[in-house]
Write a protein that holds these residues in place. Sequence first.
Motif, PDB file in Angstrom:
ATOM      1  N   ALA A 275       0.834  -1.205   0.000  1.00  0.00           N
ATOM      2  CA  ALA A 275       0.000   0.000   0.000  1.00  0.00           C
ATOM      3  C   ALA A 275       0.870   1.256   0.000  1.00  0.00           C
ATOM      4  O   ALA A 275       0.556   2.234  -0.692  1.00  0.00           O
ATOM      5  CB  ALA A 275      -0.933  -0.005   1.205  1.00  0.00           C
ATOM      6  N   GLN A 276       1.973   1.238   0.745  1.00  0.00           N
ATOM      7  CA  GLN A 276       2.890   2.391   0.762  1.00  0.00           C
ATOM      8  C   GLN A 276       3.548   2.574  -0.596  1.00  0.00           C
ATOM      9  O   GLN A 276       3.674   3.700  -1.093  1.00  0.00           O
ATOM     10  CB  GLN A 276       3.951   2.204   1.857  1.00  0.00           C
ATOM     11  CG  GLN A 276       4.888   3.370   2.010  1.00  0.00           C
ATOM     12  CD  GLN A 276       4.178   4.653   2.422  1.00  0.00           C
ATOM     13  OE1 GLN A 276       3.333   4.633   3.301  1.00  0.00           O
ATOM     14  NE2 GLN A 276       4.517   5.751   1.768  1.00  0.00           N
ATOM     15  N   GLN A 277       3.957   1.474  -1.219  1.00  0.00           N
ATOM     16  CA  GLN A 277       4.573   1.565  -2.543  1.00  0.00           C
ATOM     17  C   GLN A 277       3.573   2.083  -3.580  1.00  0.00           C
ATOM     18  O   GLN A 277       3.932   2.870  -4.454  1.00  0.00           O
ATOM     19  CB  GLN A 277       5.114   0.199  -2.976  1.00  0.00           C
ATOM     20  CG  GLN A 277       6.340  -0.228  -2.195  1.00  0.00           C
ATOM     21  CD  GLN A 277       6.745  -1.656  -2.466  1.00  0.00           C
ATOM     22  OE1 GLN A 277       5.899  -2.517  -2.709  1.00  0.00           O
ATOM     23  NE2 GLN A 277       8.049  -1.919  -2.423  1.00  0.00           N
TER      24      GLN A 277
ATOM     25  N   SER B 102       3.592   1.735 -14.845  1.00  0.00           N
ATOM     26  CA  SER B 102       3.767   0.294 -14.612  1.00  0.00           C
ATOM     27  C   SER B 102       3.987   0.004 -13.117  1.00  0.00           C
ATOM     28  O   SER B 102       3.549  -1.034 -12.616  1.00  0.00           O
ATOM     29  CB  SER B 102       4.905  -0.272 -15.456  1.00  0.00           C
ATOM     30  OG  SER B 102       6.137   0.239 -15.021  1.00  0.00           O
ATOM     31  N   ARG B 103       4.656   0.918 -12.415  1.00  0.00           N
ATOM     32  CA  ARG B 103       4.799   0.759 -10.962  1.00  0.00           C
ATOM     33  C   ARG B 103       3.437   0.823 -10.282  1.00  0.00           C
ATOM     34  O   ARG B 103       3.164   0.067  -9.350  1.00  0.00           O
ATOM     35  CB  ARG B 103       5.724   1.837 -10.385  1.00  0.00           C
ATOM     36  CG  ARG B 103       7.187   1.562 -10.670  1.00  0.00           C
ATOM     37  CD  ARG B 103       8.083   2.628 -10.119  1.00  0.00           C
ATOM     38  NE  ARG B 103       8.058   2.635  -8.661  1.00  0.00           N
ATOM     39  CZ  ARG B 103       8.718   3.507  -7.926  1.00  0.00           C
ATOM     40  NH1 ARG B 103       9.428   4.469  -8.510  1.00  0.00           N
ATOM     41  NH2 ARG B 103       8.663   3.462  -6.614  1.00  0.00           N
ATOM     42  N   ILE B 104       2.582   1.731 -10.742  1.00  0.00           N
ATOM     43  CA  ILE B 104       1.230   1.833 -10.169  1.00  0.00           C
ATOM     44  C   ILE B 104       0.461   0.541 -10.428  1.00  0.00           C
ATOM     45  O   ILE B 104      -0.187   0.000  -9.531  1.00  0.00           O
ATOM     46  CB  ILE B 104       0.481   3.052 -10.768  1.00  0.00           C
ATOM     47  CG1 ILE B 104       1.100   4.338 -10.215  1.00  0.00           C
ATOM     48  CG2 ILE B 104      -1.009   2.994 -10.407  1.00  0.00           C
ATOM     49  CD1 ILE B 104       0.561   5.591 -10.865  1.00  0.00           C
TER      50      ILE B 104
ATOM     51  N   TYR C 230       1.912  -2.236  -8.007  1.00  0.00           N
ATOM     52  CA  TYR C 230       1.667  -2.129  -6.569  1.00  0.00           C
ATOM     53  C   TYR C 230       0.214  -1.845  -6.182  1.00  0.00           C
ATOM     54  O   TYR C 230      -0.152  -2.036  -5.035  1.00  0.00           O
ATOM     55  CB  TYR C 230       2.561  -1.036  -5.961  1.00  0.00           C
ATOM     56  CG  TYR C 230       4.036  -1.338  -6.075  1.00  0.00           C
ATOM     57  CD1 TYR C 230       4.558  -2.514  -5.588  1.00  0.00           C
ATOM     58  CD2 TYR C 230       4.885  -0.420  -6.677  1.00  0.00           C
ATOM     59  CE1 TYR C 230       5.907  -2.784  -5.711  1.00  0.00           C
ATOM     60  CE2 TYR C 230       6.248  -0.703  -6.788  1.00  0.00           C
ATOM     61  CZ  TYR C 230       6.737  -1.880  -6.294  1.00  0.00           C
ATOM     62  OH  TYR C 230       8.074  -2.144  -6.402  1.00  0.00           O
ATOM     63  N   CYS C 231      -0.576  -1.379  -7.116  1.00  0.00           N
ATOM     64  CA  CYS C 231      -1.948  -0.951  -6.768  1.00  0.00           C
ATOM     65  C   CYS C 231      -3.012  -1.909  -7.282  1.00  0.00           C
ATOM     66  O   CYS C 231      -4.130  -1.495  -7.579  1.00  0.00           O
ATOM     67  CB  CYS C 231      -2.196   0.464  -7.311  1.00  0.00           C
ATOM     68  SG  CYS C 231      -1.077   1.702  -6.638  1.00  0.00           S
ATOM     69  N   ARG C 232      -2.758  -3.159  -7.404  1.00  0.00           N
ATOM     70  CA  ARG C 232      -3.787  -4.090  -7.856  1.00  0.00           C
ATOM     71  C   ARG C 232      -4.687  -4.470  -6.722  1.00  0.00           C
ATOM     72  O   ARG C 232      -4.477  -4.468  -5.607  1.00  0.00           O
ATOM     73  CB  ARG C 232      -3.266  -5.396  -8.401  1.00  0.00           C
ATOM     74  CG  ARG C 232      -1.956  -5.417  -8.991  1.00  0.00           C
ATOM     75  CD  ARG C 232      -1.572  -6.800  -9.404  1.00  0.00           C
ATOM     76  NE  ARG C 232      -0.136  -6.863  -9.166  1.00  0.00           N
ATOM     77  CZ  ARG C 232       0.515  -7.936  -8.910  1.00  0.00           C
ATOM     78  NH1 ARG C 232      -0.087  -9.065  -8.868  1.00  0.00           N
ATOM     79  NH2 ARG C 232       1.784  -7.927  -8.717  1.00  0.00           N
TER      80      ARG C 232
END
Length: 159
Positions: free
Chosen positions: A114-116, A152-154, A157-159
């Motif tokens: 969640a922080q990432q 791509s980072r979102i 980490y945000c799935r």
Amino acid sequence: MKALSKAALFTIFFFRLLSASALAEIYQWRDDNGQLHFTDQPLNVDKHEVLDFDVSSNFNSATTEVQPEAALEQANQLQAEREAQRKAEREIRELKKARALRDDHAKEKELKRAQQCSDARQLLGIFDRKSYTDTSLEALKKRRLKRGRLKSRIEKYCR
């Protein structure tokens, strides 16, 4: 003299009550499962037996005979059952502890994710708000590539 006689009467009365309870009958009977029961109340069961105790020998000599082998076997069986119960309780505690550690690890992992996710969204927001003065084709390609990496980072980490 009057106080002494009250104390003497009280002492006599006390010992009289004590001896009356020592003379009470004790009943013994077995239930359908073979469990041995003792009581001071007569039962409506035909299988009960009155036990006589010799009060002078401190209740050590019962008229019914006790078989030491059966008592030892029963004690060993009871000890084995208790040991099995303790072992099962230990295993349950260990499983609960392992489950708690696994749950803690999963919570920590979820908090980190969640922080990432939050960090990645924040970086993309900063990137999008920034004004760029260099409009060359090379600079546009670099910005597009960087934006793609942030998106791509979102997604990661945000799935």
